[in-house]
Design an enzyme around this catalytic site. Structure first.
Site, PDB file in Angstrom:
ATOM      1  N   LYS A  51      -0.830   1.993  -2.146  1.00 22.45           N
ATOM      2  CA  LYS A  51      -0.419   2.389  -1.012  1.00 22.45           C
ATOM      3  C   LYS A  51      -1.875   2.268  -0.310  1.00 22.45           C
ATOM      4  CE  LYS A  51       2.141   5.092   2.352  1.00 22.45           C
ATOM      5  NZ  LYS A  51       3.102   3.785   2.584  1.00 22.45           N
TER       6      LYS A  51
ATOM      7  N   GLY B   5       4.919   1.494   7.457  1.00 18.05           N
ATOM      8  CA  GLY B   5       6.142   1.265   8.839  1.00 18.05           C
ATOM      9  C   GLY B   5       6.116  -0.803   8.784  1.00 18.05           C
TER      10      GLY B   5
END
Length: 231
Positions: free
Chosen positions: A39, A120
């Protein structure tokens, strides 16, 4: 079986990208594959004795099989739980697609199955010129789309699919994540998506009151991993 890396994105924030990613990692592990996840940028990190830590990155770390250090999984950790580019501005840091892609390249190739999770949706900004989509474009990896099945989700999904394809990337598959417990005409909505998205549906994840990666892994269709590895 060749090593495979995918970029996992969502139709919006809070559609379950991390949970779906963790479920895919568990499913891959259950099929004898080594797994890793990254991530590269995370906003909404808590201060700990070890430094800033993000719950999503920690969940990914807890289910992967390759023992990557936290800083390899989440090299850019931002404290405020807001849009990453604004959080970076507040911390006087600069985000760039090239730098994030470089962080990813440094940790790729260590597992049979690697996921790179965005933040997102597909067009989340990094700076005035770039978005997280540019990271996927630089890495040239296929994309897995998590569709939050709720009112308005069909439009969000089709626009995201269009953007991914217009960016020249392969949509390897999509996952229907039922995030609305009272979604009307649920089957019809999923069928509408299936007839319009030009990629295989890897699974339909029902609404789960206490969702765990292991429960999510059980909901993927048996062919999901073979479909991804043939993409």
């Amino acid at each position: 079986m060749a090593k495979k890396t995918f970029f996992i994105t969502g139709t919006d924030t809070n559609v379950g990208k991390t949970l779906i990613a963790a479920g895919l990692l568990v499913a891959a592990k259950n099929n004898g594959l080594s797994t890793a996840a990254l991530k590269p940028v995370a906003a909404g990190c808590e201060k700990t004795d070890a430094g800033l830590r993000n719950d999503d990155a920690l969940l990914l770390q807890s289910v992967m099989t390759v023992p990557l250090a936290y800083e390899q999984i989440n090299p850019i950790a931002l404290q405020a739980a807001i849009a990453p580019h604004i959080a970076a501005q507040q911390e006087k840091r600069i985000l760039s697609a090239d730098r994030l892609a470089g962080f990813c390249r440094g940790s790729l190739g260590q597992a049979d199955f690697t996921l790179i999770e965005g933040a997102g949706g597909w067009r989340v900004p990094l700076n005035p010129q770039e978005t997280l989509a540019d990271v996927a474009k630089l890495l040239r990896v296929p994309v897995i789309l998590v569709v939050g099945v709720r009112l308005g989700g069909i439009n969000h999904a089709l626009l995201t699919v269009e953007a991914i394809r217009n960016d020249g990337l392969l949509l390897a598959g999509w996952v229907a994540n039922c995030i609305d417990a009272d979604m009307p005409v649920l089957h019809e909505n999923i069928q509408s998506l299936a007839t319009r998205i030009p990629a295989p549906c890897l699974g339909v994840i029902p609404w789960l009151a206490d969702a765990k990666p292991e429960a999510v892994a059980a909901e993927f269709i048996p062919e999901s991993l073979s479909q991804l590895f043939s993409s």
